[in-house]
Design an enzyme around this catalytic site. Structure first.
Site, PDB file in Angstrom:
ATOM      1  N   LYS A  81       0.855  -1.195   0.000  1.00  0.00           N
ATOM      2  CA  LYS A  81       0.000   0.000   0.000  1.00  0.00           C
ATOM      3  C   LYS A  81       0.886   1.239   0.000  1.00  0.00           C
ATOM      4  O   LYS A  81       1.894   1.276   0.719  1.00  0.00           O
ATOM      5  CB  LYS A  81      -0.919  -0.030   1.230  1.00  0.00           C
ATOM      6  CG  LYS A  81      -1.936   1.105   1.287  1.00  0.00           C
ATOM      7  CD  LYS A  81      -2.893   0.958   2.472  1.00  0.00           C
ATOM      8  CE  LYS A  81      -3.910   2.093   2.523  1.00  0.00           C
ATOM      9  NZ  LYS A  81      -4.887   1.931   3.627  1.00  0.00           N
ATOM     10  N   SER A 161      -9.941   2.275   2.708  1.00  0.00           N
ATOM     11  CA  SER A 161      -8.998   2.928   1.829  1.00  0.00           C
ATOM     12  C   SER A 161      -8.008   1.994   1.131  1.00  0.00           C
ATOM     13  O   SER A 161      -7.367   2.404   0.168  1.00  0.00           O
ATOM     14  CB  SER A 161      -8.191   3.962   2.625  1.00  0.00           C
ATOM     15  OG  SER A 161      -7.405   3.319   3.618  1.00  0.00           O
ATOM     16  N   SER A 185     -10.317   0.125   7.053  1.00  0.00           N
ATOM     17  CA  SER A 185      -9.717   0.126   5.712  1.00  0.00           C
ATOM     18  C   SER A 185      -9.026  -1.154   5.274  1.00  0.00           C
ATOM     19  O   SER A 185      -8.632  -1.261   4.112  1.00  0.00           O
ATOM     20  CB  SER A 185      -8.699   1.257   5.607  1.00  0.00           C
ATOM     21  OG  SER A 185      -9.355   2.461   5.358  1.00  0.00           O
TER      22      SER A 185
HETATM   23  N1  GLN Z   1     -13.424   4.831   5.956  1.00  0.00           N
HETATM   24  C1  GLN Z   1     -12.829   5.314   7.168  1.00  0.00           C
HETATM   25  C2  GLN Z   1     -12.400   6.738   7.011  1.00  0.00           C
HETATM   26  O1  GLN Z   1     -12.597   7.264   5.974  1.00  0.00           O
HETATM   27  C3  GLN Z   1     -11.698   4.441   7.594  1.00  0.00           C
HETATM   28  C4  GLN Z   1     -10.476   4.644   6.811  1.00  0.00           C
HETATM   29  C5  GLN Z   1      -9.337   3.822   7.295  1.00  0.00           C
HETATM   30  O2  GLN Z   1      -9.519   2.841   8.012  1.00  0.00           O
HETATM   31  N2  GLN Z   1      -8.151   4.272   6.954  1.00  0.00           N
HETATM   32  O3  GLN Z   1     -11.889   7.331   7.901  1.00  0.00           O
END
Ligand code: GLN
Length: 494
Positions: A81, A161, A185
Site C-alpha cells: 500500500k 482505503s 480500511s
Molecule cells: N473509511 C474510514 C475513514 O474514511 C476508515 C479509513 C481507514 O480505516 N483508513 O476514515
C-alpha cells in the site's frame, strides 16, 4: 507452470512450490509482472509498478534459496500500500501534496517482509491519506473492483482505503499485500473483494515509516487470499520496534499454527446492537449462517450487549479528524512535496500549497479536526469523544468476560457502484459502522469471505478478538472459511 497457474496460487501453495523447486522466485515475479501489465489499465490497483526491482529482488531470493538461506516468505511476490515508505521508491499516500517524495528509509513493516525474503511488485492505490471507504479520494483515480454484479458491466468500488491492496489480491496481481486500517480500511475492502483482511491489535505492527492518518487508531495488517496466507503474512509483518513508542513489546506467535485448530468449546458473542434497522436481508442471513457454522463446529453462542455502539461512528469522526488535522499540519509546501507556484508571503504559500495539494475529503477532515480541537469546542467535542471511546472499550472488556470472540458482519452492504456515494459523505461514513468500534478499542478484527449476495458479489463476516488474541481469530476464521467453502473468483474481464 503457465503464468496464470502461478498467479492463481495461494501464498502458501506458492511457498511450497518454491521450496520444492517447481518454479523460481524469478518466474513467479515475472508471472505477476505480466498480470499487472495486462490488468492495471483497467483496475488501477497499482500507482507504481516496480518490475525491475521485483526481478532483482527475486533473483537475489533464488540465490539465497540456493545457498540454503530461505526465509519464511522467500520469493513471495507482494504489493505494498502506498503509505508504507519504501526506500528509493516513490511513496505518495494517494495525495498530490506529497508529490514525488522518494523516502530515504523503509517502513518497519515492509522491511520485515523483505527481511523474510519477500519480493516487491510495486505500490498500491489507496484513498488519499487513507481517508475514504471507496478508493475514490485517491489523487490517482479510483480502483475498480474485479468483481461485477451478475449481468452487469457497471464498475464497482473495491472499498477503501486499501482498495488497491484488495483488488490486487482478488485479481491475482500479487500473492498478498500490505494494508492499513484506521476505521475499517483493511476489513471493508476485504469484504468487498472476497479476500481475507486482518487488522491486528493496536501496537502489534510498527507504525514507523507509515504515513500517518490518525496515530492512535492506525494499524497495519495484511490482505490475503486465505486465512492461512493472512496468518503467514502477519507473522512476518508484526513485532516490537523501538522506533515506534506505541509498538508493543510482546512475542509474535506463529499465527499460522492457529489455522486448522479445533474451535470446539470457544464462546462466540453476537452483539445485539449490530443488528441495525434496515440492514439488508442478505447480510442478516449471512450473519445467522455464520453463527450456525460456528455452532456446528462446536462453539457456544451467546448474545452479548455493546451498549455504546451507536456512539462509535460519531466519536470516530471526531477523534480521527482531530488527529489527522494535527498529523497533516506538516504538509505546508516547505518540507515535502508540492509547493504552489507564484511566491507571496509565507502564509500565502502555505495556504495555496495546501489548497492545491489536498483533495476535498482530506480538507473536510482537516476542517472538522481543527474545529473540534479549537478553544471552546475542545471539551464539548474532542474530550467527549475520548470519553465515549473509553466506554466503547469497556463494553468490549465486559463482553470478553463472557465470550472469546465476537461475530458480526464486516460491512452493511456489498460493493457499491463507483460514483454512488461520493457526493454524500455521511452515507460513505456509514460504511464503517461495524468496523470503527474495533479501532477505537484497539482490538484485533478479521474479515473472512463467507458468501455471495443475490447478484453474485462477495460478503464478509467479521470476527473481533481480545487484545493480542489474533490466534483465536485465525482459528475461528479458518473454521468459517472451511464451512463457507468460499471458492468464487471474479471472472476476468480485464
Ligand atoms: N473509511 C474510514 C475513514 O474514511 C476508515 C479509513 C481507514 O480505516 N483508513 O476514515
Amino acid at each position: 507452470m503457465k503464468p496464470a497457474d502461478l498467479t492463481g496460487l495461494t501464498l502458501k501453495a506458492a511457498r511450497d512450490g518454491l521450496a520444492t523447486g517447481r518454479f523460481s522466485a524469478e518466474e513467479l515475479a515475472q508471472a505477476h509482472i505480466e498480470a499487472i501489465a495486462a490488468a492495471n489499465a483497467h483496475l488501477n490497483a497499482f500507482v507504481l509498478e516496480t518490475p525491475d526491482k521485483a526481478l532483482a529482488m527475486a533473483r537475489a531470493s533464488d540465490g539465497r534459496r540456493a545457498r540454503g538461506e530461505a526465509g519464511p516468505l522467500e520469493g513471495i511476490s507482494l504489493g505494498v500500500k502506498d503509505l508504507f515508505c519504501t526506500e528509493g521508491v516513490r511513496t505518495t499516500a494517494g495525495s498530490r501534496i506529497i508529490g514525488e517524495f522518494v523516502p530515504p528509509y523503509e517502513s518497519t513493516v515492509s522491511a520485515n517482509l523483505w527481511r523474510d525474503g519477500a519480493v516487491m511488485l510495486g505500490k498500491l492505490n489507496m484513498d488519499e491519506f487513507a481517508m475514504g471507504s471507496s478508493n475514490e479520494t485517491s489523487a490517482f483515480g479510483p480502483v475498480t473492483n474485479p468483481w461485477r454484479a451478475a449481468g452487469s458491466n457497471q464498475r464497482l468500488t473495491p472499498g477503501g482505503s486499501s482498495g488497491g491492496s484488495a483488488t490486487a489480491v482478488a485479481a491475482d496481481l500479487c500473492l498478498g499485500a500490505t494494508a492499513s486500517d484506521t476505521g475499517g480500511s483493511i476489513r471493508q475492502p476485504a469484504s468487498f473483494t472476497g479476500t481475507v483482511g486482518i487488522k491486528p491489535t493496536y501496537g502489534r505492527c510498527s507504525r514507523y515509516g507509515m504515513v500517518a492518518f490518525a496515530s492512535s487508531l492506525d494499524q497495519a495488517g495484511p490482505i490475503a487470499k486465505t486465512v492461512e496466507d493472512a496468518a503467514i503474512l502477519l507473522t512476518s509483518m508484526a513485532g516490537h520496534d523501538a522506533k515506534d513508542s506505541t509498538s508493543l513489546d510482546v512475542e509474535t506467535p506463529d499465527f499460522a499454527s492457529f489455522v486448522g485448530r479445533s474451535p470446539k468449546g470457544l464462546r462466540i458473542g453476537v452483539p445485539k446492537e449490530y443488528r441495525l434497522d434496515g440492514m439488508p436481508e442478505e447480510i442478516a442471513r449471512l450473519w445467522d449462517q455464520g453463527v450456525a457454522w460456528l455452532k456446528d463446529a462446536g462453539c457456544e453462542i451467546r448474545e452479548v450487549t455493546l451498549p455504546h455502539t451507536r456512539y462509535a461512528l460519531p466519536a470516530y469522526y471526531i477523534v480521527a479528524p482531530a488527529e489527522a488535522s494535527s498529523n497533516l499540519a506538516r504538509y505546508d509546501g516547505m518540507r515535502f512535496g508540492l509547493r504552489a507556484e507564484g511566491g507571496g508571503t509565507l502564509t500565502e504559500v502555505y495556504e495555496r500549497s495546501r489548497a492545491e495539494g489536498f483533495g476535498e475529503e482530506v480538507k473536510r477532515r482537516i476542517l472538522i479536526g481543527a474545529y473540534v480541537l479549537s478553544a471552546g469546542y475542545y471539551d464539548a467535542y474532542y474530550l467527549k469523544a475520548q470519553k465515549v471511546r473509553r466506554r466503547i472499550a469497556e463494553d468490549f472488556d465486559a463482553a470478553f468476560l463472557e465470550v472469546d470472540a465476537l461475530l458480526t458482519p464486516t460491512a452493511p452492504s456489498a460493493a457499491f457502484a463507483l460514483g454512488d456515494r461520493v457526493s454524500d459523505p455521511l452515507a460513505m461514513y456509514l460504511n464503517d459502522v461495524f468496523t470503527v468500534t474495533v479501532n477505537l478499542a484497539g482490538l484485533p478484527g478479521i474479515s473472512i469471505p463467507a458468501g455471495l449476495d443475490t447478484s453474485g458479489l462477495p460478503l464478509g463476516l467479521q470476527l473481533i478478538g481480545r487484545a493480542l488474541d489474533e490466534g483465536t481469530l485465525f482459528t475461528l476464521g479458518a473454521a468459517i472459511e472451511q464451512a463457507a467453502g468460499f471458492r468464487a473468483r471474479p471472472a476476468s474481464w480485464w
